[in-house]
Design an enzyme around this catalytic site. Structure first.
Site: not given
Ligand SMILES: NCCC[C@H](NC(=O)CCC(=O)O)C(=O)O
Length: 445
Positions: A21, A110, A174, A250, A369
């Site tokens: 995502l 976050n 964020e 980030h 994270c």
């Molecule tokens: N601080 C680390 C955050 C990781 C997070 N990954 C995600 O949401 C991946 C979800 C997915 O692809 O299923 C992001 O990118 O915000």
């Protein structure tokens, strides 16, 4: 008065999955559609949190969010029983269903930006949940995040909870992933560093060409105002747009600070020397350790793959600092060599501890994270909901709870299984009783 920096780790939710995502987050994209293990993910996270508590650090847990998010699916027009809503979304809009099933609230760096009482005018700890507007699946987190933070830090005498910033890209926020704090002691006033990816209201300012810059200067400035920080104790730094385009989505993928140490990659920032001078100046001449990692030793790709900078730097009870790193750092030759060398440099960092958090890493979330830092004095710590604080009892209870409710495996097709709603709600309902959170979820209202 004693002072601590507590870490509040996100408990991984029962729907942890790999849905690809996060455009701009290389690990998320590379692992799209892989089969996840929610049970292993939750246990890896608990093990890290417990190990930090065992090192003598203050450690808490933040509850996950309700997923699948049927409330959002209904809001966008899917109707009927819960199973019907899920079924229709799976058939008509599978990408939206995936966004409503992410366990992404596990990355509590976050969840919010936090300013400790030593830095704020009213002497309270300020929390602003991040709006996370850059990604659909994350933009549905802030309201429940606010509920969970309020139930965890539930005393208005010490804790001030703000609403998340306006939900517009101009205020892309964020949270603590783009914020770090430098100080001589946790209880002393510190310098808060806000690292942003772009200026929303200045189209001619530099910005990345390929991947999104999630954090804006305007959001960082709004947080500094809300949290009643002085100009003399805030520094705004632009993240290097070229490294955002190489997967540094980030700032906490390229820099991390703790007390008087700033550990960062040579290419992390724009105007590095000028900004370091500003930090040193605002630090009033007190000793600072700027540990800059040169590209010649660790390239950007190695930093992104290993998450060298998504390590936690913690101060142990004996005053030494330790790095909490993912095992991926051991598996990368250049990074492992660097970390072995780092502890000999004569900086406060003397130890490295490695943890397997691969289930989270595969979605681009390392040890840093997974945690939200809250610097507190002993009175404030005593005002935190005690049922959220890690100890032998909570660790055992949460492991049993995970064993009882979590699946060993979850594939993308399983997100359409209505049984997952029942399992997830049953688990979360029980969790709110274990952690005595009250009714923080939509399904409990
Ligand atoms: N601080 C680390 C955050 C990781 C997070 N990954 C995600 O949401 C991946 C979800 C997915 O692809 O299923 C992001 O990118 O915000």
């Amino acid at each position: 008065m004693k002072h601590y920096e507590a870490n509040f780790d996100g408990l991984v939710g029962p729907t942890h999955n790999y849905a690809g995502l996060s455009y701009g987050n290389v690990a998320s994209l590379n692992n799209a559609a892989a089969v996840s293990s929610p049970k292993a993910a939750a246990k890896q996270g608990l093990k890290k949190a417990k190990a930090l508590a065992d090192l003598g650090l203050a450690q808490g847990m933040l509850a996950p969010q309700e997923r699948p998010d049927l409330h959002t699916l209904r809001r966008i027009g899917f109707s009927g029983t819960d199973a019907e809503v899920l079924n229709k979304a799976a058939k008509q809009a599978p990408a939206l269903l995936r966004a409503c099933c992410s366990a992404s609230s596990m990355w509590t760096a976050n969840a919010a930006t936090v300013s400790p009482s030593a830095d704020t005018h009213d002497g309270k700890i300020h929390f602003t949940p991040a709006n996370l507007v850059d990604k659909l699946h994350r933009s549905i987190e802030p309201v429940t995040t606010g509920n969970i933070l309020a139930a965890t830090f539930n005393n208005s005498r010490y804790f001030h909870h703000h609403q998340h910033l306006p939900e517009h890209v101009s205020f892309g926020d964020e949270g603590a992933a783009n914020h770090t704090r430098l100080c001589s002691e946790y209880g002393h006033a510190g310098i808060e560093l806000f690292v942003y990816g772009q200026e929303a209201t200045n189209p001619s300012a530099p910005k990345p060409k390929k991947y999104p810059a999630r954090q804006t200067l305007e959001a960082s400035q709004a947080i500094a105002r809300l949290h009643q920080l002085d100009d003399e104790s805030s520094v705004f730094i632009q993240q290097n747009p070229d490294v955002i385009d190489q997967g540094v989505f980030h700032n906490d993928v390229i820099a991390v600070g703790n007390q008087n140490v700033l550990f960062y990659h040579e290419q992390a920032f724009v105007d590095t020397q000028k900004k370091l001078a500003e930090i040193q100046d605002k630090f009033n001449g007190k000793a600072l350790h700027f540990i800059e990692v040169p590209t010649a030793k660790v390239g950007i790709q190695d930093a992104v793959k290993s998450y060298l900078f998504n390590t936690q730097i913690v101060t142990l009870p004996n005053g030494e600092m330790a790095i909490i790193a993912p095992t991926n750092c051991q598996e990368n030759e250049a990074v492992y060599a660097y970390l072995n060398e780092l502890v000999t440099f004569g900086t406060p960092i003397k130890q490295v501890h490695y943890f397997d958090v691969k289930q989270s890493m595969q979605n681009g979330g390392g040890p840093a994270c997974l945690r939200l830092r809250v610097a507190m004095n002993e009175t404030e710590l005593a005002a935190v909901n005690p049922n959220t604080l890690m100890n032998d009892e909570l660790f055992n209870r949460l492991n049993l709870w995970v064993d009882k409710h979590y699946r060993d495996e979850l594939a993308i097709k399983d997100l359409a299984d209505p049984q997952l709603i029942i399992e997830s709600r049953t688990a979360l309902d029980e969790l709110t009783q274990i952690m005595k959170l009250g009714s923080v979820y939509q399904f409990q209202k």
